[in-house]
Design an enzyme around this catalytic site. Structure first.
Site, PDB file in Angstrom:
ATOM      1  N   LYS A 124     -28.894 -51.283 -73.842  1.00  0.00           N
ATOM      2  CA  LYS A 124     -27.861 -50.619 -74.655  1.00  0.00           C
ATOM      3  C   LYS A 124     -28.354 -49.221 -74.992  1.00  0.00           C
ATOM      4  O   LYS A 124     -29.565 -48.969 -74.980  1.00  0.00           O
ATOM      5  CB  LYS A 124     -27.629 -51.400 -75.959  1.00  0.00           C
ATOM      6  CG  LYS A 124     -26.309 -51.094 -76.631  1.00  0.00           C
ATOM      7  CD  LYS A 124     -25.137 -51.792 -75.980  1.00  0.00           C
ATOM      8  CE  LYS A 124     -23.821 -51.247 -76.435  1.00  0.00           C
ATOM      9  NZ  LYS A 124     -22.684 -51.996 -75.885  1.00  0.00           N
ATOM     10  N   ASP A 164     -18.864 -47.737 -74.205  1.00  0.00           N
ATOM     11  CA  ASP A 164     -18.720 -48.605 -75.389  1.00  0.00           C
ATOM     12  C   ASP A 164     -17.914 -47.760 -76.379  1.00  0.00           C
ATOM     13  O   ASP A 164     -17.210 -46.825 -75.950  1.00  0.00           O
ATOM     14  CB  ASP A 164     -20.106 -49.004 -75.939  1.00  0.00           C
ATOM     15  CG  ASP A 164     -20.021 -50.066 -77.045  1.00  0.00           C
ATOM     16  OD1 ASP A 164     -19.669 -51.206 -76.748  1.00  0.00           O
ATOM     17  OD2 ASP A 164     -20.282 -49.746 -78.225  1.00  0.00           O
ATOM     18  N   GLY A 235      -8.371 -53.143 -84.557  1.00  0.00           N
ATOM     19  CA  GLY A 235      -8.714 -51.994 -83.721  1.00  0.00           C
ATOM     20  C   GLY A 235      -7.522 -51.597 -82.875  1.00  0.00           C
ATOM     21  O   GLY A 235      -6.489 -52.287 -82.837  1.00  0.00           O
ATOM     22  N   PHE A 236      -7.604 -50.451 -82.257  1.00  0.00           N
ATOM     23  CA  PHE A 236      -6.747 -50.164 -81.108  1.00  0.00           C
ATOM     24  C   PHE A 236      -7.510 -49.219 -80.202  1.00  0.00           C
ATOM     25  O   PHE A 236      -7.106 -48.085 -79.932  1.00  0.00           O
ATOM     26  CB  PHE A 236      -5.363 -49.594 -81.472  1.00  0.00           C
ATOM     27  CG  PHE A 236      -4.445 -49.677 -80.271  1.00  0.00           C
ATOM     28  CD1 PHE A 236      -3.896 -50.887 -79.912  1.00  0.00           C
ATOM     29  CD2 PHE A 236      -4.212 -48.580 -79.457  1.00  0.00           C
ATOM     30  CE1 PHE A 236      -3.102 -50.997 -78.762  1.00  0.00           C
ATOM     31  CE2 PHE A 236      -3.433 -48.682 -78.310  1.00  0.00           C
ATOM     32  CZ  PHE A 236      -2.866 -49.895 -77.970  1.00  0.00           C
ATOM     33  N   GLY A 237      -8.661 -49.692 -79.763  1.00  0.00           N
ATOM     34  CA  GLY A 237      -9.460 -48.971 -78.782  1.00  0.00           C
ATOM     35  C   GLY A 237      -9.269 -49.641 -77.443  1.00  0.00           C
ATOM     36  O   GLY A 237      -8.262 -50.325 -77.197  1.00  0.00           O
ATOM     37  N   ASN A 238     -10.271 -49.455 -76.621  1.00  0.00           N
ATOM     38  CA  ASN A 238     -10.216 -49.970 -75.274  1.00  0.00           C
ATOM     39  C   ASN A 238      -9.994 -51.487 -75.218  1.00  0.00           C
ATOM     40  O   ASN A 238      -9.131 -51.988 -74.494  1.00  0.00           O
ATOM     41  CB  ASN A 238     -11.575 -49.620 -74.633  1.00  0.00           C
ATOM     42  CG  ASN A 238     -11.482 -49.538 -73.163  1.00  0.00           C
ATOM     43  OD1 ASN A 238     -10.467 -49.104 -72.634  1.00  0.00           O
ATOM     44  ND2 ASN A 238     -12.515 -49.975 -72.498  1.00  0.00           N
ATOM     45  N   VAL A 239     -10.772 -52.203 -76.013  1.00  0.00           N
ATOM     46  CA  VAL A 239     -10.726 -53.664 -75.963  1.00  0.00           C
ATOM     47  C   VAL A 239      -9.403 -54.179 -76.532  1.00  0.00           C
ATOM     48  O   VAL A 239      -8.728 -55.027 -75.927  1.00  0.00           O
ATOM     49  CB  VAL A 239     -11.927 -54.271 -76.732  1.00  0.00           C
ATOM     50  CG1 VAL A 239     -11.856 -55.788 -76.716  1.00  0.00           C
ATOM     51  CG2 VAL A 239     -13.246 -53.782 -76.143  1.00  0.00           C
ATOM     52  N   ALA A 240      -9.031 -53.646 -77.708  1.00  0.00           N
ATOM     53  CA  ALA A 240      -7.804 -54.112 -78.351  1.00  0.00           C
ATOM     54  C   ALA A 240      -6.583 -53.842 -77.469  1.00  0.00           C
ATOM     55  O   ALA A 240      -5.693 -54.697 -77.334  1.00  0.00           O
ATOM     56  CB  ALA A 240      -7.637 -53.421 -79.706  1.00  0.00           C
ATOM     57  N   TRP A 241      -6.564 -52.674 -76.834  1.00  0.00           N
ATOM     58  CA  TRP A 241      -5.424 -52.331 -75.965  1.00  0.00           C
ATOM     59  C   TRP A 241      -5.260 -53.370 -74.843  1.00  0.00           C
ATOM     60  O   TRP A 241      -4.156 -53.878 -74.599  1.00  0.00           O
ATOM     61  CB  TRP A 241      -5.625 -50.925 -75.387  1.00  0.00           C
ATOM     62  CG  TRP A 241      -4.866 -50.672 -74.129  1.00  0.00           C
ATOM     63  CD1 TRP A 241      -3.517 -50.633 -73.984  1.00  0.00           C
ATOM     64  CD2 TRP A 241      -5.419 -50.456 -72.821  1.00  0.00           C
ATOM     65  NE1 TRP A 241      -3.184 -50.400 -72.679  1.00  0.00           N
ATOM     66  CE2 TRP A 241      -4.333 -50.282 -71.942  1.00  0.00           C
ATOM     67  CE3 TRP A 241      -6.715 -50.386 -72.320  1.00  0.00           C
ATOM     68  CZ2 TRP A 241      -4.517 -50.058 -70.575  1.00  0.00           C
ATOM     69  CZ3 TRP A 241      -6.897 -50.151 -70.967  1.00  0.00           C
ATOM     70  CH2 TRP A 241      -5.813 -49.991 -70.110  1.00  0.00           C
TER      71      TRP A 241
HETATM   72  P1  NDP Z   1     -13.142 -47.969 -78.976  1.00  0.00           P
HETATM   73  O1  NDP Z   1     -13.904 -46.831 -79.552  1.00  0.00           O
HETATM   74  O2  NDP Z   1     -12.270 -47.742 -77.808  1.00  0.00           O
HETATM   75  O3  NDP Z   1     -12.268 -48.674 -80.119  1.00  0.00           O
HETATM   76  C1  NDP Z   1     -12.755 -49.087 -81.357  1.00  0.00           C
HETATM   77  C2  NDP Z   1     -11.533 -49.329 -82.240  1.00  0.00           C
HETATM   78  O4  NDP Z   1     -11.921 -49.861 -83.485  1.00  0.00           O
HETATM   79  C3  NDP Z   1     -10.752 -48.055 -82.539  1.00  0.00           C
HETATM   80  O5  NDP Z   1      -9.401 -48.398 -82.635  1.00  0.00           O
HETATM   81  C4  NDP Z   1     -11.321 -47.639 -83.891  1.00  0.00           C
HETATM   82  O6  NDP Z   1     -10.438 -46.840 -84.643  1.00  0.00           O
HETATM   83  C5  NDP Z   1     -11.476 -48.984 -84.537  1.00  0.00           C
HETATM   84  N1  NDP Z   1     -12.473 -48.994 -85.580  1.00  0.00           N
HETATM   85  C6  NDP Z   1     -13.677 -48.390 -85.578  1.00  0.00           C
HETATM   86  N2  NDP Z   1     -14.320 -48.639 -86.731  1.00  0.00           N
HETATM   87  C7  NDP Z   1     -13.500 -49.422 -87.455  1.00  0.00           C
HETATM   88  C8  NDP Z   1     -13.578 -50.031 -88.738  1.00  0.00           C
HETATM   89  N3  NDP Z   1     -14.653 -49.859 -89.496  1.00  0.00           N
HETATM   90  N4  NDP Z   1     -12.541 -50.790 -89.150  1.00  0.00           N
HETATM   91  C9  NDP Z   1     -11.444 -50.977 -88.377  1.00  0.00           C
HETATM   92  N5  NDP Z   1     -11.321 -50.413 -87.168  1.00  0.00           N
HETATM   93  C10 NDP Z   1     -12.323 -49.665 -86.727  1.00  0.00           C
HETATM   94  O7  NDP Z   1     -14.221 -49.107 -78.654  1.00  0.00           O
HETATM   95  P2  NDP Z   1     -14.052 -50.376 -77.722  1.00  0.00           P
HETATM   96  O8  NDP Z   1     -12.680 -50.893 -77.776  1.00  0.00           O
HETATM   97  O9  NDP Z   1     -14.673 -50.061 -76.411  1.00  0.00           O
HETATM   98  O10 NDP Z   1     -15.058 -51.384 -78.441  1.00  0.00           O
HETATM   99  C11 NDP Z   1     -14.656 -52.209 -79.534  1.00  0.00           C
HETATM  100  C12 NDP Z   1     -15.663 -53.311 -79.710  1.00  0.00           C
HETATM  101  O11 NDP Z   1     -15.766 -54.090 -78.496  1.00  0.00           O
HETATM  102  C13 NDP Z   1     -17.097 -52.859 -80.016  1.00  0.00           C
HETATM  103  O12 NDP Z   1     -17.711 -53.834 -80.819  1.00  0.00           O
HETATM  104  C14 NDP Z   1     -17.744 -52.866 -78.632  1.00  0.00           C
HETATM  105  O13 NDP Z   1     -19.160 -52.979 -78.699  1.00  0.00           O
HETATM  106  C15 NDP Z   1     -17.119 -54.120 -78.049  1.00  0.00           C
HETATM  107  N6  NDP Z   1     -17.139 -54.204 -76.601  1.00  0.00           N
HETATM  108  C16 NDP Z   1     -16.578 -53.229 -75.804  1.00  0.00           C
HETATM  109  C17 NDP Z   1     -16.587 -53.369 -74.446  1.00  0.00           C
HETATM  110  C18 NDP Z   1     -15.884 -52.399 -73.557  1.00  0.00           C
HETATM  111  O14 NDP Z   1     -15.765 -52.691 -72.360  1.00  0.00           O
HETATM  112  N7  NDP Z   1     -15.381 -51.287 -74.061  1.00  0.00           N
HETATM  113  C19 NDP Z   1     -17.262 -54.501 -73.786  1.00  0.00           C
HETATM  114  C20 NDP Z   1     -17.732 -55.509 -74.702  1.00  0.00           C
HETATM  115  C21 NDP Z   1     -17.681 -55.333 -76.040  1.00  0.00           C
HETATM  116  P3  NDP Z   1     -10.578 -45.241 -84.564  1.00  0.00           P
HETATM  117  O15 NDP Z   1     -10.438 -44.881 -83.106  1.00  0.00           O
HETATM  118  O16 NDP Z   1      -9.475 -44.748 -85.414  1.00  0.00           O
HETATM  119  O17 NDP Z   1     -11.949 -44.929 -85.087  1.00  0.00           O
END
Ligand code: NDP
Length: 445
Positions: A124, A164, A235-241
């Site tokens: 990592k 990540d 969330g609405f990042g990569n994983v949530a989407w």
């Molecule tokens: P992103 O940065 O794409 O998304 C993270 C999301 O979580 C964003 O919507 C962010 O909001 C939100 N967020 C961040 N901090 C907080 C908080 N304190 N409370 C509520 N929401 C929050 O990251 P990923 O989707 O890539 O990763 C999300 C999780 O999944 C992490 O734990 C990561 O380690 C894990 N993961 C990811 C993988 C991947 O392929 N990407 C693989 C395996 C695990 P905002 O953008 O507004 O900050």
């Protein structure tokens, strides 16, 4: 195994590394029985060796912003365990990044990668750099400065980083460009690459899709599926989407997404053009949660709150670590949740996990549920080595099969006498045994 002594020694050696110590304790607790049944592990010092990274690189990352001001961030790469393959694990760019968080993520990655059935060790890395509000040029210059140090330590057969939090396709592009220039080679040194320069189709959505495939397998053990189920996602990042998209495809209704400032409850469901709208906001680097409630007035924004107070059948925490605590778990249980599957890494606190297990709620830990991301990275590495590209159907079929296999391993090692499956125990034991046996075979190194 003398668990308390191991933990006390670790706490002395690594004081204040809360997340790392939490992750180690969780794994050791669940493998204690199987460890004690195999005295060869003890005599080879497997535990003492597996809890410490092989090596850690820490470096400064100086970069210049658009106004000419110089900034200095910290960069890290942790090569945790390489017993079953080259180190593999993402890079995180977020102001909260520190050694404890990266060590917890790297430690978890060992077992996650082992579960995928692919030959990948655990690693990592990342930086305390905050990409929020930065211009494209600033992101590029930071990535280049970061790679100027990192490239000495990585390679397609030694250590293959990925994305990540805060590191998506754009950042991987800038990092790869700099690596290529420095190493003078075009190889699969990073995963999550663009489609037309070595990336695998479906990598961006793989973690979320895989998480939903896993949750679907969990539901199937009770004769259930996603059709008509109400699903809360954070969330609405990569994983949530990816998760939101796949839940919709399987007939479920997603009613929440969240950000650091609060969550959205949309009783009509988050689907179709609403997902497109969120993606557009995200691509423009804007906050996404509050504007959603202006655009879709039937949705409510709950400032400073987490989605776990909403009534749902399935909960998929997909944002960040420790975002679902004991009170949240109690709310979910009270509201009749059937299944909780962690899309993020360690989003549930230990007491929340214990509450789910005590109430016999199906609970899938991140290292199993979100392993589809790194598994698809492993598929990207294979395609790079073979210099071929698989179709979306081929990748999706392999991903689906891997998630089904991981679920099967969890059931094999986690099924209790009363039929309840302890997925935490199952995932930890299955992941650990493969790595521990490889370490035994390879001697004390
Ligand atoms: P992103 O940065 O794409 O998304 C993270 C999301 O979580 C964003 O919507 C962010 O909001 C939100 N967020 C961040 N901090 C907080 C908080 N304190 N409370 C509520 N929401 C929050 O990251 P990923 O989707 O890539 O990763 C999300 C999780 O999944 C992490 O734990 C990561 O380690 C894990 N993961 C990811 C993988 C991947 O392929 N990407 C693989 C395996 C695990 P905002 O953008 O507004 O900050």
């Amino acid at each position: 195994m003398n668990l308390e002594k191991i933990m006390t020694d670790l706490e002395k050696k690594h004081p204040g590394e809360v997340e790392y110590l939490q992750a180690v304790r969780e794994v050791l607790e669940s493998i204690e029985e199987v460890y004690n049944e195999n005295p060869q592990f003890e005599s080879a010092g497997i535990l003492e060796r597996i809890v410490e990274p092989d090596r850690i690189l820490t470096f400064k990352v100086p970069w210049v912003d658009d106004s000419g001001k110089v900034h200095v961030n910290l960069g890290y790469r942790i090569q945790f365990n390489g017993a079953i393959g080259p180190y593999k694990g993402g890079l995180r760019f977020h102001p909260s990044v520190n050694l404890s968080i990266l060590k917890f993520l790297g430690f978890e990655q060992i077992f996650k990668n082992s579960l995928t059935t692919l030959p990948m060790g655990g690693g990592k890395g990342g930086s305390d750099f905050d990409p929020k509000g930065k211009s494209n040029g600033e992101i590029m210059r930071f990535c280049q400065a970061f790679m100027l140090e990192l490239w000495k330590m990585i390679g397609p057969e030694t250590d293959v980083p990925a994305g990540d939090i805060g590191v998506g396709g754009r950042e991987i592009g800038y990092l790869f460009g700099m690596y290529k220039k420095l190493a003078q080679e075009h190889t699969g040194v990073l995963t999550g690459k663009g489609r037309n320069w070595g990336g695998s189709i479906m990598r961006p959505e793989a973690t979320g899709f895989g998480a939903v495939y896993f949750a679907h397998e969990m539901l199937k053990t009770k004769g259930l599926d996603f059709k008509g189920k109400t699903v809360a996602i954070s969330g609405f990042g990569n994983v949530a989407w990816g998760a939101v998209t796949k839940v919709n495809e399987l007939g479920g209704k997603v009613v929440t997404i969240s950000g650091p400032d609060g969550y959205i409850y949309d009783p009509e469901g988050i689907s179709g053009s609403k997902i497109e709208y969120l993606l557009e906001l995200r691509a423009s680097n804007q906050d996404i949660v509050k504007p959603y409630s202006y655009e879709f007035p039937n949705a409510q924004f709950h400032q400073g709150k987490r989605p776990w107070e909403v009534k749902c059948d399935v909960a998929l925490p997909c944002a960040t670590q420790n975002e679902l605590g004991l009170e949240d778990a109690k709310n979910l249980i009270k509201n009749g949740v059937i299944c909780v599957a962690e899309g993020a890494n360690m989003p549930s606190t230990p007491d929340a996990v214990n509450a789910f297990l005590d109430h016999k709620i199906m609970f899938g830990p991140g290292k199993a549920v979100n392993a589809g991301g790194v598994a698809t990275s492993g598929l990207e590495m294979t395609q790079n080595s073979m210099k071929i590209s698989w179709t979306a159907e081929e990748v999706d079929a392999k991903l689906h099969q891997i998630m089904t296999d991981i679920h099967g391993q969890c059931v094999k090692y986690g099924k209790q006498d009363d039929g309840f499956v302890n997925y935490v125990k199952g995932a930890n034991i299955a992941g650990f045994l493969k790595v521990a046996n490889a370490m035994l075979d390879q001697g004390v190194v």
